[in-house]
Design a protein around this motif. Structure first.
Motif, PDB file in Angstrom:
ATOM      1  N   THR A 292       0.834  -1.202   0.000  1.00  0.00           N
ATOM      2  CA  THR A 292       0.000   0.000   0.000  1.00  0.00           C
ATOM      3  C   THR A 292       0.868   1.249   0.000  1.00  0.00           C
ATOM      4  O   THR A 292       0.619   2.204  -0.748  1.00  0.00           O
ATOM      5  N   VAL A 293       1.911   1.252   0.813  1.00  0.00           N
ATOM      6  CA  VAL A 293       2.838   2.389   0.856  1.00  0.00           C
ATOM      7  C   VAL A 293       3.589   2.498  -0.474  1.00  0.00           C
ATOM      8  O   VAL A 293       3.688   3.585  -1.059  1.00  0.00           O
ATOM      9  N   GLY A 294       4.108   1.378  -0.951  1.00  0.00           N
ATOM     10  CA  GLY A 294       4.847   1.400  -2.215  1.00  0.00           C
ATOM     11  C   GLY A 294       4.005   1.903  -3.374  1.00  0.00           C
ATOM     12  O   GLY A 294       4.482   2.657  -4.224  1.00  0.00           O
ATOM     13  N   ALA A 295       2.737   1.490  -3.409  1.00  0.00           N
ATOM     14  CA  ALA A 295       1.838   1.953  -4.468  1.00  0.00           C
ATOM     15  C   ALA A 295       1.592   3.454  -4.362  1.00  0.00           C
ATOM     16  O   ALA A 295       1.560   4.164  -5.378  1.00  0.00           O
ATOM     17  N   HIS A 296       1.418   3.935  -3.132  1.00  0.00           N
ATOM     18  CA  HIS A 296       1.197   5.376  -2.958  1.00  0.00           C
ATOM     19  C   HIS A 296       2.374   6.181  -3.512  1.00  0.00           C
ATOM     20  O   HIS A 296       2.193   7.179  -4.203  1.00  0.00           O
ATOM     21  N   PHE A 297       3.594   5.739  -3.209  1.00  0.00           N
ATOM     22  CA  PHE A 297       4.786   6.459  -3.639  1.00  0.00           C
ATOM     23  C   PHE A 297       5.249   6.073  -5.044  1.00  0.00           C
ATOM     24  O   PHE A 297       6.187   6.658  -5.558  1.00  0.00           O
ATOM     25  N   LYS A 298       4.596   5.058  -5.630  1.00  0.00           N
ATOM     26  CA  LYS A 298       5.015   4.550  -6.940  1.00  0.00           C
ATOM     27  C   LYS A 298       6.502   4.194  -6.922  1.00  0.00           C
ATOM     28  O   LYS A 298       7.254   4.510  -7.854  1.00  0.00           O
ATOM     29  N   ALA A 299       6.909   3.530  -5.853  1.00  0.00           N
ATOM     30  CA  ALA A 299       8.293   3.122  -5.655  1.00  0.00           C
ATOM     31  C   ALA A 299       8.519   1.787  -6.363  1.00  0.00           C
ATOM     32  O   ALA A 299       8.182   0.724  -5.842  1.00  0.00           O
ATOM     33  N   ALA A 300       9.081   1.858  -7.543  1.00  0.00           N
ATOM     34  CA  ALA A 300       9.163   0.693  -8.427  1.00  0.00           C
ATOM     35  C   ALA A 300       9.901  -0.488  -7.805  1.00  0.00           C
ATOM     36  O   ALA A 300       9.424  -1.619  -7.862  1.00  0.00           O
ATOM     37  N   TYR A 301      11.069  -0.253  -7.203  1.00  0.00           N
ATOM     38  CA  TYR A 301      11.819  -1.391  -6.640  1.00  0.00           C
ATOM     39  C   TYR A 301      11.077  -1.981  -5.441  1.00  0.00           C
ATOM     40  O   TYR A 301      11.058  -3.199  -5.266  1.00  0.00           O
ATOM     41  N   GLU A 302      10.479  -1.157  -4.620  1.00  0.00           N
ATOM     42  CA  GLU A 302       9.715  -1.672  -3.476  1.00  0.00           C
ATOM     43  C   GLU A 302       8.569  -2.553  -3.954  1.00  0.00           C
ATOM     44  O   GLU A 302       8.335  -3.639  -3.412  1.00  0.00           O
ATOM     45  N   LEU A 303       7.856  -2.104  -4.970  1.00  0.00           N
ATOM     46  CA  LEU A 303       6.770  -2.910  -5.518  1.00  0.00           C
ATOM     47  C   LEU A 303       7.311  -4.203  -6.136  1.00  0.00           C
ATOM     48  O   LEU A 303       6.759  -5.282  -5.902  1.00  0.00           O
ATOM     49  N   TYR A 304       8.375  -4.098  -6.896  1.00  0.00           N
ATOM     50  CA  TYR A 304       9.000  -5.282  -7.484  1.00  0.00           C
ATOM     51  C   TYR A 304       9.334  -6.313  -6.393  1.00  0.00           C
ATOM     52  O   TYR A 304       8.989  -7.488  -6.495  1.00  0.00           O
ATOM     53  N   ALA A 305      10.005  -5.874  -5.351  1.00  0.00           N
ATOM     54  CA  ALA A 305      10.461  -6.778  -4.297  1.00  0.00           C
ATOM     55  C   ALA A 305       9.295  -7.391  -3.529  1.00  0.00           C
ATOM     56  O   ALA A 305       9.245  -8.604  -3.308  1.00  0.00           O
ATOM     57  N   HIS A 306       8.338  -6.561  -3.129  1.00  0.00           N
ATOM     58  CA  HIS A 306       7.282  -7.065  -2.253  1.00  0.00           C
ATOM     59  C   HIS A 306       6.151  -7.760  -3.022  1.00  0.00           C
ATOM     60  O   HIS A 306       5.417  -8.542  -2.426  1.00  0.00           O
ATOM     61  N   ILE A 307       6.041  -7.516  -4.314  1.00  0.00           N
ATOM     62  CA  ILE A 307       5.168  -8.371  -5.126  1.00  0.00           C
ATOM     63  C   ILE A 307       5.736  -9.785  -5.100  1.00  0.00           C
ATOM     64  O   ILE A 307       5.009 -10.760  -4.915  1.00  0.00           O
ATOM     65  N   SER A 308       7.042  -9.889  -5.243  1.00  0.00           N
ATOM     66  CA  SER A 308       7.693 -11.197  -5.226  1.00  0.00           C
ATOM     67  C   SER A 308       7.488 -11.906  -3.886  1.00  0.00           C
ATOM     68  O   SER A 308       7.171 -13.096  -3.839  1.00  0.00           O
ATOM     69  N   VAL A 309       7.655 -11.177  -2.787  1.00  0.00           N
ATOM     70  CA  VAL A 309       7.445 -11.752  -1.450  1.00  0.00           C
ATOM     71  C   VAL A 309       5.994 -12.204  -1.291  1.00  0.00           C
ATOM     72  O   VAL A 309       5.715 -13.310  -0.813  1.00  0.00           O
TER      73      VAL A 309
END
Length: 188
Positions: A83-100
């Motif tokens: 939710t935080v990563g999506a708000h900030f559009k933080a690409a690497y955070e989304l990449y990593a935590h989608i994987s998790v």
């Protein structure tokens, strides 16, 4: 990336201690996505933190404690982080935590809603609370009392505290990633 990757043979003594600690925790807790290059240089937020080992080491210490001493249910943690990563559009955070999240069995529908900035329809009570707290705090202002009270009721005070700290940490991670324009590797 705006900061160059630091090759392991170019690390200072202070950077080397931080690098070794990061790699040990990453290997045991964050092994579903790429965290380093083929020659061992760390990528993601870890690379940026290595450039300023005093500051980066402090951030890393918080991230490490939040990872290794987590008490919140993992699905609730991942929902808050995404939710935080999506708000900030933080690409690497989304990449990593989608994987998790995928590795733990999160559905494509739920992941799609989260990374698009929406609230999945199938959240249980704990997951919904994590989403609401993360959504509210990442947009700024005081966490509304009903959200706070619900978090304390569901997770007890210690868990509610952890959730708030987790959201704050991932806001910092997102800003780090976006500020240094950290790139996303190919998915493995």
């Amino acid at each position: 990336m705006r900061l160059p990757l630091i090759q392991p043979n170019k690390l200072t003594q202070e950077q080397r201690r931080l690098y070794d600690d990061m790699r040990a925790v990453i290997a045991s807790h964050l092994n579903t996505f790429r965290t380093e290059t083929s020659d061992g240089a760390l990528i993601g937020p870890w690379s940026a933190w290595l450039h300023e080992p005093d500051i980066g080491g402090s951030i890393w210490h918080l991230a490490k404690v939040m990872t290794t001493h987590a008490r919140l249910p993992d699905d609730a943690r991942q929902i808050a982080i995404l939710t935080v990563g999506a708000h900030f559009k933080a690409a690497y955070e989304l990449y990593a935590h989608i994987s998790v999240a995928e590795a733990s069995g999160m559905s494509d529908e739920r992941l799609s809603a989260l990374v698009a900035g929406g609230r999945p329809l199938d959240l249980n009570e704990a997951e919904g609370c994590a989403y609401d707290v993360a959504y509210s705090l990442s947009r700024g202002g005081v966490l509304p009392e009903p959200c706070y009270a619900r978090a304390v009721k569901l997770f007890e005070q210690t868990g509610a505290n952890e959730l708030i700290y987790l959201v704050g940490l991932y806001c910092l991670v997102s800003v780090t990633l976006n500020g240094f324009n950290v790139s996303v590797p190919e998915r493995i």
